[in-house]
Design a protein around this motif. Structure first.
Motif, PDB file in Angstrom:
ATOM      1  N   LYS A  83     -49.023  26.074  23.749  1.00 30.89           N
ATOM      2  CA  LYS A  83     -50.044  25.772  22.752  1.00 30.89           C
ATOM      3  C   LYS A  83     -50.949  26.977  22.554  1.00 30.89           C
ATOM      4  CE  LYS A  83     -53.253  22.027  21.560  1.00 30.89           C
ATOM      5  NZ  LYS A  83     -52.523  21.630  20.356  1.00 30.89           N
ATOM      6  N   ASN A  84     -51.381  27.195  21.324  1.00 35.72           N
ATOM      7  CA  ASN A  84     -52.254  28.322  20.943  1.00 35.72           C
ATOM      8  C   ASN A  84     -51.554  29.670  21.038  1.00 35.72           C
ATOM      9  OD1 ASN A  84     -54.444  26.596  20.483  1.00 35.72           O
ATOM     10  ND2 ASN A  84     -54.964  26.617  22.647  1.00 35.72           N
ATOM     11  N   GLU A  85     -50.270  29.653  21.240  1.00 36.01           N
ATOM     12  CA  GLU A  85     -49.531  30.917  21.272  1.00 36.01           C
ATOM     13  C   GLU A  85     -49.370  31.435  19.848  1.00 36.01           C
ATOM     14  OE1 GLU A  85     -45.796  30.542  23.230  1.00 36.01           O
ATOM     15  OE2 GLU A  85     -45.315  32.657  23.098  1.00 36.01           O
ATOM     16  N   MET A  86     -49.724  32.650  19.654  1.00 34.50           N
ATOM     17  CA  MET A  86     -49.534  33.273  18.348  1.00 34.50           C
ATOM     18  C   MET A  86     -49.171  34.737  18.574  1.00 34.50           C
ATOM     19  SD  MET A  86     -52.102  33.691  15.099  1.00 34.50           S
ATOM     20  CE  MET A  86     -52.206  31.940  14.812  1.00 34.50           C
ATOM     21  N   ALA A  87     -48.040  35.129  18.084  1.00 38.62           N
ATOM     22  CA  ALA A  87     -47.584  36.509  18.254  1.00 38.62           C
ATOM     23  C   ALA A  87     -46.540  36.821  17.193  1.00 38.62           C
ATOM     24  CB  ALA A  87     -46.994  36.722  19.644  1.00 38.62           C
ATOM     25  N   VAL A  88     -46.274  38.098  17.051  1.00 34.33           N
ATOM     26  CA  VAL A  88     -45.180  38.544  16.178  1.00 34.33           C
ATOM     27  C   VAL A  88     -44.046  39.022  17.076  1.00 34.33           C
ATOM     28  CG1 VAL A  88     -44.468  40.209  14.439  1.00 34.33           C
ATOM     29  CG2 VAL A  88     -46.730  39.170  14.303  1.00 34.33           C
ATOM     30  N   PHE A  89     -42.868  38.552  16.804  1.00 35.53           N
ATOM     31  CA  PHE A  89     -41.686  38.946  17.565  1.00 35.53           C
ATOM     32  C   PHE A  89     -40.872  39.924  16.719  1.00 35.53           C
ATOM     33  CE2 PHE A  89     -41.986  36.241  21.264  1.00 35.53           C
ATOM     34  CZ  PHE A  89     -42.922  35.314  20.848  1.00 35.53           C
ATOM     35  N   LEU A  90     -40.657  41.097  17.293  1.00 36.70           N
ATOM     36  CA  LEU A  90     -39.963  42.166  16.581  1.00 36.70           C
ATOM     37  C   LEU A  90     -38.595  42.420  17.198  1.00 36.70           C
ATOM     38  CD1 LEU A  90     -42.995  44.593  16.331  1.00 36.70           C
ATOM     39  CD2 LEU A  90     -41.879  43.532  14.387  1.00 36.70           C
ATOM     40  N   CYS A  91     -37.607  42.514  16.344  1.00 38.67           N
ATOM     41  CA  CYS A  91     -36.255  42.872  16.762  1.00 38.67           C
ATOM     42  C   CYS A  91     -36.024  44.335  16.387  1.00 38.67           C
ATOM     43  CB  CYS A  91     -35.248  41.976  16.056  1.00 38.67           C
ATOM     44  SG  CYS A  91     -33.521  42.375  16.369  1.00 38.67           S
TER      45      CYS A  91
END
Lengths: 113, 113
Positions: A83-91
């Protein structure tokens, strides 16, 4: 030239949910990477794959699984979204050599409600 | 031992000025230092890089100065343009043949017209 495609662009999930992010590259690169980017924290390596059928853990692998289905595709699974996790995942992908440039996709932005 | 540090966290310069972005590291075995540029909504892209055997690398308006003894390097952007406004990441290669990069936390550059 080539391109890296990441799907979806935006991903919204519920706490505890299992979520999968996908990445495709047409550079014909051997090596692929998954990074997590948090605001103010740079890029941290989650998993990487040197060749097809290879899988290596990065510093941030806990809570994640990865799968290199074929040379051109690399998937990342969030095993239980927090919960409350917010991130950008880059490949990213690169040739299999020292000092090889890493080419990045545009990212998947994850929000967990 | 594996960290890469960047400063400042954010920097604002006027158009035409030289922007100076700093980077330092701890592991004396690091031998390759790429700088990546990231615009909002995009993945990072390689801007310029240097090997530890060199003390300077130029590419147009972008110059890396490298001080191996002090484990410091800096990126100088001459004649800064509003289009240079982006986040800049310093990275270092892990000299283990695994082609991993250790990224700093980034400097957000704003160039005012």
């Amino acid at each position: 030239g080539g391109i890296i495609t990441q799907t979806p662009k935006f991903l919204i999930g519920q706490e505890g949910q299992k979520l999968t992010l996908k990445c495709q590259q047409n550079f014909n690169h051997d090596t692929m990477y998954w990074y997590r980017q948090d605001s103010g924290k740079g890029l941290r390596l989650i998993y990487y794959s040197i060749t097809e059928n290879d899988l290596q853990k990065g510093d941030l692998s806990e809570g994640y699984d990865a799968s290199r289905e074929k040379k051109s595709s690399f998937s990342l699974t969030v095993t239980s979204a927090q919960k409350n996790e917010m991130a950008v995942f880059l490949c990213a992908s690169s040739r299999q050599s020292n000092y090889a440039e890493q080419f990045f996709g545009p990212g998947t932005r994850l929000t967990v409600l | 031992q594996q960290q890469v540090r960047q400063s400042p966290q954010s920097l604002t310069v006027w158009e035409g000025e030289t922007a100076i972005l700093n980077c330092s590291y701890e592991n004396s075995a690091f031998d390759y230092f790429p700088w990546y540029q990231q615009f909002p909504g995009e993945g990072p892209a390689l801007l310029i890089s240097i090997l530890s055997v060199s003390d300077k690398k130029e590419d147009g308006r972008f110059t890396i100065f490298f001080n191996k003894r002090e484990k410091k390097l800096s990126l100088h952007i001459a004649d800064s343009q509003p289009g240079d406004s982006a986040t800049y990441f310093c990275a270092a290669s892990v000299p283990s043949g695994s082609w991993q990069l250790i990224f700093g936390s980034g400097t957000q550059l704003t160039v005012m017209p």
